[in-house]
Design a protein around this motif. Structure first.
Motif, mmCIF file in Angstrom:
data_model
loop_
_atom_site.group_PDB
_atom_site.id
_atom_site.type_symbol
_atom_site.label_atom_id
_atom_site.label_comp_id
_atom_site.label_asym_id
_atom_site.label_seq_id
_atom_site.Cartn_x
_atom_site.Cartn_y
_atom_site.Cartn_z
ATOM 1 N N THR A 17 0.832 -1.204 0.000
ATOM 2 C CA THR A 17 0.000 0.000 0.000
ATOM 3 C C THR A 17 0.865 1.252 0.000
ATOM 4 O O THR A 17 0.600 2.206 -0.734
ATOM 5 C CB THR A 17 -0.934 -0.009 1.222
ATOM 6 N N ASP A 22 -6.024 -0.699 -4.760
ATOM 7 C CA ASP A 22 -5.510 -1.335 -3.545
ATOM 8 C C ASP A 22 -6.495 -2.394 -3.045
ATOM 9 O O ASP A 22 -7.506 -2.055 -2.441
ATOM 10 C CB ASP A 22 -5.260 -0.282 -2.467
ATOM 11 N N GLU A 23 -6.202 -3.644 -3.321
ATOM 12 C CA GLU A 23 -7.085 -4.766 -2.981
ATOM 13 C C GLU A 23 -8.558 -4.456 -3.269
ATOM 14 O O GLU A 23 -9.411 -4.602 -2.405
ATOM 15 C CB GLU A 23 -6.920 -5.127 -1.487
HETATM 16 MG MG MG Z 1 -2.241 -2.639 2.165
#
Ligand code: MG
Ligand code: ATP
Lengths: 202, 373
Positions: free
Chosen positions: B41, B160-161
């Motif tokens: 991240t 991000d995911e």
């Molecule tokens: Mg992360």
């Protein structure tokens, strides 16, 4: 008790709460944006509310004389806390994911405040205003002592001449006012919450 | 092109990024993966300057991004997060149009973009545009989250995911959609995940990170066959052996006794055939067995009612899901569950008809798996 007195009472509440909104919401915003100002602002409005209402009005009277302005300013100072605190809390409690997204897609601080954070804090701010109004309806009674008129003078007068009926009547009107405002505004508040989250409870 | 040059970041004494060097080409689908806390991240957020590195530089198309105005930079880089983060006070339309609005596009232009975006995701404008986020499922919300990121046509999209919080079926669907989308729109996508299946499925290149360092950058096949260390090997699990041990493919479930027709069949002939075979669709193929599409009885009836007489060639529907006979079965099943048709057409590599997989086939195979044959 005349319609005139009820109107006066409502006007006192109206103008003081108007001032509360005009100053209270920006103060809440400032407390949110500037960590340094936060403590001072929150402390001051908290202290203002802990001063007994009558004493506060007395102090203001020393400067402004016995006048409606004295009552309005007194009520204003007295009802700042819920509005400032709720504005601040409402902004702080906006979902961090929403804040992150707002920043990540390229919103400036001002964009974020006006397009996202304030709209999302609105139900809580509104709730603060409701509290301010309900409190002011009661506290405005003290206005009679500093030349404000309104229902306070009826109550004061009826106690002085021991007119039980008049005392009960005027108290009933006060209660109806407070409960009425509370009821209607709670309904609106629920609607606001529902529009944002789909549930009316919260 | 995104170019990381020796990017470092620490929080207090903890080194979170220990000199990241990475190059992501235009149109590349790069997937960052690694154990929790390895710095994925953080790496991602340095690209849109939500996080500023302590040292090192990041270049986009040769320009040092630390010289950009961060707000402008972010408006030109799409951003999608796991928690979705749609604005609850805005409708789907307003959410999608927000970046164009910030960029002061004209009202008309924004309106056009919103229509286009919803079309890309096959979301009906009238049905969705005026919904609020809470009125939609998580999968639909994240579709809108992706559309919001794409609306101002950024060449780069950071994710991000994005599918991490969705149920497996929705996740598979959205993975397929994003792969399709990337092929169509040629975006450079930087995608964070901790799901190796996901990475293998969607990545052009997988960037494997551990403890703030990049361990290996390789294509999924390369990483499967040549994992650089034991950690990566363990992330790959026993997939390396999967290469020989093929997973089940649709071929194993296929139903081959199917009712077919040629495009020059008259309406009457087709209806007669449907009646005899007790089916409501026919699969249409060429004389050389090439699959063309399907015709549905309701379409024929509709035409007959208006008195038209013609061949079924004009009624062929091509939107039915198809799969090649060696497609992973699970993938096709997920597609089938999402589809409005109750079967998938299975094709051979040369696009000739091989068979179909129906929902009943799946139910039977599942039953066999549970209770034995
Ligand atoms: Mg992360
Ligand atoms: N603001 C911060 N202050 C201190 N430490 C931080 C901060 N942000 C991240 N970290 C630490 O930096 C490391 C890397 O964090 P990062 O979020 O990049 O990891 P990640 O690879 O995305 O992990 P995950 O898979 O859990 O999302 C972690 O150890 C985290 O605890």
């Amino acid at each position: 008790m005349t319609i005139d007195m009820i109107t006066t009472h409502l006007l006192l509440v109206f103008f003081s709460v108007l001032l509360t909104i005009i100053f209270g919401v920006p103060l809440g915003v400032v407390a949110y944006i500037f960590p340094k100002a936060r403590k001072i602002i929150l402390k001051v409005v908290e202290v203002l509310q802990t001063v007994p209402a009558l004493a506060l009005l007395g102090v203001i009277m020393v400067f402004l004389g016995p006048d409606r302005a004295t009552v309005i300013i007194g009520l204003f100072a007295y009802s700042l806390l819920p509005v400032v605190l709720n504005t601040y809390t409402g902004l702080v409690e906006v979902d961090p994911a929403v804040k992150e997204a707002a920043k990540g897609i390229g919103m400036t601080k001002i964009n974020r405040l006006f397009l996202v954070e304030l709209p999302l804090a609105l139900p809580l701010i509104f709730s603060g205003v409701r509290l301010a109004i309900v409190t002011s309806v009661g506290v405005a009674v003290f206005g009679a002592f500093v030349g404000g008129g309104g229902l306070g003078s009826v109550i004061y007068e009826s106690i002085r001449v021991s007119n039980m009926k008049l005392l009960l009547q005027s108290t009933a009107v006060l209660i109806v006012m407070a409960v009425g405002f509370d009821f209607v505004m709670s309904k609106i508040e629920k609607q606001m919450n529902k529009k944002l989250t789909g549930n009316s409870v919260d | 092109m995104i170019d990381f040059q020796n990017v470092r970041k620490s929080y207090d004494d903890t080194k979170v990024l220990k000199g990241i060097n990475l190059n992501i080409k235009d149109g590349e689908f790069a997937v960052l993966i690694g154990p929790s806390g390895c710095g994925k991240t953080t790496t991602l957020k340095t690209i849109n300057r939500l996080i500023e590195p302590d040292s090192g530089k990041i270049y986009i198309d040769g320009q040092d991004i630390s010289t950009f105005d961060p707000v402008k930079l972010r408006r030109s880089v799409g951003y999608v997060i796991q928690q979705i983060g749609l604005f609850p006070n805005m409708t789907v339309e307003e959410n999608i149009g927000i970046v164009p609005k910030l960029l002061k596009y004209e009202e008309k232009e924004i309106d056009k973009i919103v229509h286009e975006m919803l079309e890309i995701a096959e979301m009906d404008y009238d049905e969705y545009a005026h919904k609020y986020p809470y009125e939609m499922s998580g999968g639909q919300q994240q579709r809108v989250g992706v559309l919001r990121a794409l609306a101002a046509s950024p060449p780069i999209v950071l994710m991000d995911e994005p599918f991490g919080a969705l149920d497996p079926v929705t996740r598979t669907t959205l993975q397929n959609e994003i792969v399709e989308l990337q092929k169509k729109l040629k975006k450079t996508i930087v995608f964070v995940t901790h799901d190796m299946d996901e990475a293998i499925k969607i990545a052009d290149n997988i960037v494997f990170m551990d403890e703030g360092e990049i361990i290996q950058v390789a294509s999924p096949e390369e990483m499967l066959t040549n994992p650089k260390n034991d950690l990566i090997r363990s992330f790959m699990g026993d997939r390396s052996s999967d290469i020989e041990n093929q997973p089940q493919v649709v071929d194993d479930f296929m139903y081959t006794n199917i009712s077919t027709a040629y495009p020059d069949y008259s309406f009457k002939k087709a209806i007669g055939l449907m009646a005899r075979k007790k089916v409501d669709t026919l699969i249409v193929k060429d004389r050389d067995e090439t699959f063309l599409g399907v015709v549905m009885i309701k379409d024929i009836n509709h035409k007959l009612k208006s008195g038209e007489k013609s061949t079924i060639g004009s009624l062929i529907r091509t939107d039915i899901p198809t799969a090649y006979s060696n497609t992973n079965a699970e993938e096709s099943f997920n597609e089938l569950m999402e589809s409005e048709y109750d079967y998938i057409v299975v094709l051979r590599a040369n696009n000739t008809l091989a068979g179909i997989v129906t929902q009943t086939n799946i139910a039977k195979s599942l039953a066999n798996a549970v209770w034995g044959e």
